[in-house]
Design a protein around this motif. Sequence first.
Motif, PDB file in Angstrom:
ATOM      1  N   ASP A  80      53.305  10.884 -31.263  1.00  0.00           N
ATOM      2  CA  ASP A  80      52.485  11.933 -32.300  1.00  0.00           C
ATOM      3  C   ASP A  80      51.904  13.065 -31.707  1.00  0.00           C
ATOM      4  O   ASP A  80      51.181  12.735 -30.486  1.00  0.00           O
ATOM      5  CB  ASP A  80      51.899  10.969 -32.912  1.00  0.00           C
ATOM      6  CG  ASP A  80      50.717  10.438 -32.382  1.00  0.00           C
ATOM      7  OD1 ASP A  80      49.792  10.874 -31.802  1.00  0.00           O
ATOM      8  OD2 ASP A  80      50.787   8.943 -32.119  1.00  0.00           O
ATOM      9  N   VAL A 135      57.263  15.168 -34.394  1.00  0.00           N
ATOM     10  CA  VAL A 135      56.485  14.667 -35.476  1.00  0.00           C
ATOM     11  C   VAL A 135      55.575  15.740 -35.995  1.00  0.00           C
ATOM     12  O   VAL A 135      55.362  15.571 -37.199  1.00  0.00           O
ATOM     13  CB  VAL A 135      55.688  13.416 -34.842  1.00  0.00           C
ATOM     14  CG1 VAL A 135      54.575  13.012 -35.664  1.00  0.00           C
ATOM     15  CG2 VAL A 135      56.794  12.296 -34.542  1.00  0.00           C
ATOM     16  N   ASP A 179      51.624  10.175 -42.218  1.00  0.00           N
ATOM     17  CA  ASP A 179      51.998   9.265 -41.239  1.00  0.00           C
ATOM     18  C   ASP A 179      51.449   7.876 -41.661  1.00  0.00           C
ATOM     19  O   ASP A 179      50.198   7.371 -41.204  1.00  0.00           O
ATOM     20  CB  ASP A 179      51.550   9.728 -39.704  1.00  0.00           C
ATOM     21  CG  ASP A 179      51.838   8.706 -38.511  1.00  0.00           C
ATOM     22  OD1 ASP A 179      52.516   7.402 -39.096  1.00  0.00           O
ATOM     23  OD2 ASP A 179      51.705   8.954 -37.389  1.00  0.00           O
ATOM     24  N   ARG A 187      54.159   4.407 -29.497  1.00  0.00           N
ATOM     25  CA  ARG A 187      54.489   4.074 -30.605  1.00  0.00           C
ATOM     26  C   ARG A 187      55.698   5.452 -31.145  1.00  0.00           C
ATOM     27  O   ARG A 187      55.639   6.359 -31.074  1.00  0.00           O
ATOM     28  CB  ARG A 187      53.535   4.617 -31.707  1.00  0.00           C
ATOM     29  CG  ARG A 187      54.037   4.713 -33.303  1.00  0.00           C
ATOM     30  CD  ARG A 187      53.049   4.311 -34.224  1.00  0.00           C
ATOM     31  NE  ARG A 187      52.374   5.673 -34.300  1.00  0.00           N
ATOM     32  CZ  ARG A 187      52.036   6.374 -35.141  1.00  0.00           C
ATOM     33  NH1 ARG A 187      53.012   6.274 -36.356  1.00  0.00           N
ATOM     34  NH2 ARG A 187      51.599   7.522 -35.189  1.00  0.00           N
ATOM     35  N   TYR A 191      58.487   5.081 -36.816  1.00  0.00           N
ATOM     36  CA  TYR A 191      57.675   5.864 -37.768  1.00  0.00           C
ATOM     37  C   TYR A 191      58.091   5.510 -39.180  1.00  0.00           C
ATOM     38  O   TYR A 191      59.122   5.354 -39.583  1.00  0.00           O
ATOM     39  CB  TYR A 191      57.773   7.429 -37.529  1.00  0.00           C
ATOM     40  CG  TYR A 191      56.920   7.811 -36.503  1.00  0.00           C
ATOM     41  CD1 TYR A 191      55.496   8.354 -36.429  1.00  0.00           C
ATOM     42  CD2 TYR A 191      57.576   7.757 -35.348  1.00  0.00           C
ATOM     43  CE1 TYR A 191      55.146   8.799 -35.217  1.00  0.00           C
ATOM     44  CE2 TYR A 191      57.032   8.286 -33.863  1.00  0.00           C
ATOM     45  CZ  TYR A 191      55.587   8.781 -34.232  1.00  0.00           C
ATOM     46  OH  TYR A 191      54.952   9.107 -32.887  1.00  0.00           O
ATOM     47  N   LEU A 240      56.946   7.898 -42.405  1.00  0.00           N
ATOM     48  CA  LEU A 240      56.432   9.028 -42.864  1.00  0.00           C
ATOM     49  C   LEU A 240      56.628   9.346 -44.227  1.00  0.00           C
ATOM     50  O   LEU A 240      57.714   9.234 -44.765  1.00  0.00           O
ATOM     51  CB  LEU A 240      56.903  10.174 -41.991  1.00  0.00           C
ATOM     52  CG  LEU A 240      56.652  10.080 -40.473  1.00  0.00           C
ATOM     53  CD1 LEU A 240      57.450  11.139 -39.639  1.00  0.00           C
ATOM     54  CD2 LEU A 240      55.312  10.204 -40.127  1.00  0.00           C
TER      55      LEU A 240
END
Length: 257
Positions: A149, A182, A192, A214, A217, A219
Amino acid sequence: MLRVLTWNVRNGGRDSGGPDRRDALLRVIAQARPDVLALQELRGLDVTAFAARLGLRPYVAGSWFGQPVAVLVRPTWPVLAAAPVRRPFHHGAQRVTIGTDAGPLTVLSTHFYPYSGRRRLIEAGWAAAALRRARGGLALLAGDLNTLDPYAEHAEQIARLPETYRRRHLRRDGRTPDTRAVARLLAAGLVDLGAAAGPTVPTGYAGAEFSDMRLDYLLATPALATHLLTVDVLRTPQTHQASDHHPLLTTLSLTPT
């Protein structure tokens, strides 16, 4: 409540020369009780039979170059539409729209290219475009995006990687963390949900290519994010050995209609 789980199950739950992990995957998923299950890396897995053992309906996107992905849905949630996204994703992308009390919800399961940040950036654009066409403004991107991220500090995690794997997460200058995929999705207006959930890799099963990162995800569009109740990375002795990724689970204040 709607429970959505995303999980990269690694090579369909069975590596060449490795243990058969499919029953372990089933136990973890059954305990989590997802209504919608986004799965990645399904090579060699009989998804229809796997879904039947969970009481879910499968919708599978074949892969252009890599491994299939899927969205599995509990029958209590009506499926309004389902189709692969017609773009050359390395691992494919499957889109399913279900009926909820707040309107249609589109869930997109995908798995971005692991080896090149530039290719991931392109795939992020395709995913964002696919979600922009979602009816009613409720949409969720779920999957292994193989991307860090843009708002956390990643230098230490990247430095711990062997050089071969370090390059996957650096820009062409060899120093700057590549967070562009991202960032593009966030710039498209997605929220997120798991920003504070913590790392999803590695596990105890495998993961020489990972440090504490990480890469998985959830989203959501802003309209869907207002329904967020909980989001957690499932870290248990079972998930520690079932795959090289931990699953990510969210609960949303939605009911079927």
